[in-house]
Design an enzyme around this catalytic site. Structure first.
Site, PDB file in Angstrom:
ATOM      1  N   MET A   1       0.846  -8.754  -7.035  1.00 32.29           N
ATOM      2  CA  MET A   1       0.467  -7.499  -6.411  1.00 32.29           C
ATOM      3  C   MET A   1       0.636  -6.283  -7.305  1.00 32.29           C
ATOM      4  O   MET A   1       0.931  -5.209  -6.805  1.00 32.29           O
ATOM      5  CB  MET A   1       1.270  -7.294  -5.136  1.00 32.29           C
ATOM      6  CG  MET A   1       2.724  -6.960  -5.356  1.00 32.29           C
ATOM      7  SD  MET A   1       3.799  -8.336  -5.655  1.00 32.29           S
ATOM      8  CE  MET A   1       3.601  -8.649  -7.379  1.00 32.29           C
ATOM      9  N   PRO A   2       0.424  -6.405  -8.595  1.00 30.06           N
ATOM     10  CA  PRO A   2       0.603  -5.180  -9.395  1.00 30.06           C
ATOM     11  C   PRO A   2      -0.476  -4.139  -9.096  1.00 30.06           C
ATOM     12  O   PRO A   2      -1.572  -4.474  -8.642  1.00 30.06           O
ATOM     13  CB  PRO A   2       0.479  -5.673 -10.844  1.00 30.06           C
ATOM     14  CG  PRO A   2       0.678  -7.148 -10.778  1.00 30.06           C
ATOM     15  CD  PRO A   2       0.156  -7.571  -9.444  1.00 30.06           C
ATOM     16  N   TYR A   3      -0.102  -2.908  -9.385  1.00 29.21           N
ATOM     17  CA  TYR A   3      -1.035  -1.784  -9.311  1.00 29.21           C
ATOM     18  C   TYR A   3      -0.940  -1.047 -10.638  1.00 29.21           C
ATOM     19  O   TYR A   3       0.143  -0.603 -11.032  1.00 29.21           O
ATOM     20  CB  TYR A   3      -0.635  -0.854  -8.160  1.00 29.21           C
ATOM     21  CG  TYR A   3      -1.402   0.446  -8.109  1.00 29.21           C
ATOM     22  CD1 TYR A   3      -2.673   0.505  -7.557  1.00 29.21           C
ATOM     23  CD2 TYR A   3      -0.862   1.616  -8.616  1.00 29.21           C
ATOM     24  CE1 TYR A   3      -3.384   1.695  -7.523  1.00 29.21           C
ATOM     25  CE2 TYR A   3      -1.557   2.819  -8.575  1.00 29.21           C
ATOM     26  CZ  TYR A   3      -2.814   2.845  -8.026  1.00 29.21           C
ATOM     27  OH  TYR A   3      -3.518   4.030  -7.990  1.00 29.21           O
TER      28      TYR A   3
ATOM     29  N   THR B   1      -4.216  -8.036  -8.008  1.00 30.07           N
ATOM     30  CA  THR B   1      -3.916  -7.046  -9.050  1.00 30.07           C
ATOM     31  C   THR B   1      -4.996  -5.969  -9.019  1.00 30.07           C
ATOM     32  O   THR B   1      -6.173  -6.272  -9.165  1.00 30.07           O
ATOM     33  CB  THR B   1      -3.861  -7.719 -10.439  1.00 30.07           C
ATOM     34  OG1 THR B   1      -2.796  -8.673 -10.447  1.00 30.07           O
ATOM     35  CG2 THR B   1      -3.628  -6.696 -11.538  1.00 30.07           C
ATOM     36  N   PHE B   2      -4.549  -4.722  -8.804  1.00 26.98           N
ATOM     37  CA  PHE B   2      -5.476  -3.590  -8.754  1.00 26.98           C
ATOM     38  C   PHE B   2      -5.378  -2.809 -10.060  1.00 26.98           C
ATOM     39  O   PHE B   2      -4.278  -2.622 -10.591  1.00 26.98           O
ATOM     40  CB  PHE B   2      -5.074  -2.606  -7.644  1.00 26.98           C
ATOM     41  CG  PHE B   2      -5.303  -3.054  -6.243  1.00 26.98           C
ATOM     42  CD1 PHE B   2      -5.825  -4.297  -5.935  1.00 26.98           C
ATOM     43  CD2 PHE B   2      -4.971  -2.201  -5.184  1.00 26.98           C
ATOM     44  CE1 PHE B   2      -6.032  -4.684  -4.615  1.00 26.98           C
ATOM     45  CE2 PHE B   2      -5.171  -2.586  -3.864  1.00 26.98           C
ATOM     46  CZ  PHE B   2      -5.706  -3.818  -3.567  1.00 26.98           C
TER      47      PHE B   2
END
Lengths: 67, 67, 67, 67, 67, 67
Positions: free
Chosen positions: D1-3, D40-41
């Protein structure tokens, strides 16, 4: 004094929808944490679909594939 | 290496005013913390008044009421 | 309604220094743009030197080299 | 879930370059931390050169001096 | 693919309250804009009261005065 | 002068991994856009799993379910 930043893609969100987001986010902070709405900020950023990526590809590319 | 992000509403801020904000914020970091200005960034974001809310309503709505 | 976010490395900044940053940044917005201080937020983020990079290396590494 | 948020100056970055930034940043998170690319955004913000300052002056001013 | 960042002061917010903020903010994006919750991120930042200023003074100072 | 902010969950990322993220993100900006690494910042934020939500639930809750 909360500060809420909502980042979404720029795909024709109307002023009425923005008002609903601002009202709803403010109320959430009031309801859950008892915050003062007068010092609660909500800022909406609309990001071009070319500039937002997920899974390594742009939203523009995903929209073309119907996602 | 400070990074300063100034978010304001998009209401006709001139390039000269932006220069003053950048110069002033940089100097503040130099004066208070002794930071090196050469690695001090200041980024100004101008946000549409429809996209900024306070007290659950948009700045656009507040401006209409003279606030 | 400005929102100012100051990001610096976490290297022993005292509460007094933080007060000066907050007071100075608020005054800057008042002086340059005539903003209302009562709705001006300043938020300071202190970032571990392992987590801040410049020129491809961490501040931790740069500090060891005297930079 | 990185941004991942990449902020650059608005100086004619093509959609192809944006795709490369998005693909590259996503792959970096996969390679280094084993993150799932599907959550990942990567968001790219393009900032006007009048709105970005370094060393107390705008990028606009620096570009005029050939920097 | 919305990204919501909620910044509040670090004053003993429980995990249950955080769950409510995350659930509520996600639902808001679903209800107002029809977004997919599976690609909606909510990130809460808790900021020390020494590091948050309003009206030129820290929240720490305001709390002492009963505000 | 790019500024890259990488936000990940706080789950035991080592200093070596952080160095790799910083080096890789800086190199990406050099390779794709020809940016000067000396004025490229990379800042990593590690967020508690209680404070990061996706699909309306915290990462803490998802980890318990093996996701």
């Amino acid at each position: 004094m909360p500060y809420v930043n909502i980042r979404i893609t720029n795909e024709g969100v109307t002023p009425e929808k923005k008002e609903q987001l601002i009202k709803g986010a403010t109320q959430l902070l009031v309801d859950v944490l008892g915050k003062n709405p007068n010092t609660t900020f909500v800022v909406i950023d609309e990001v071009d679909t070319d500039n937002w990526g997920i899974a390594g590809e742009t939203i523009t590319a995903r929209r073309k594939k119907g996602q």
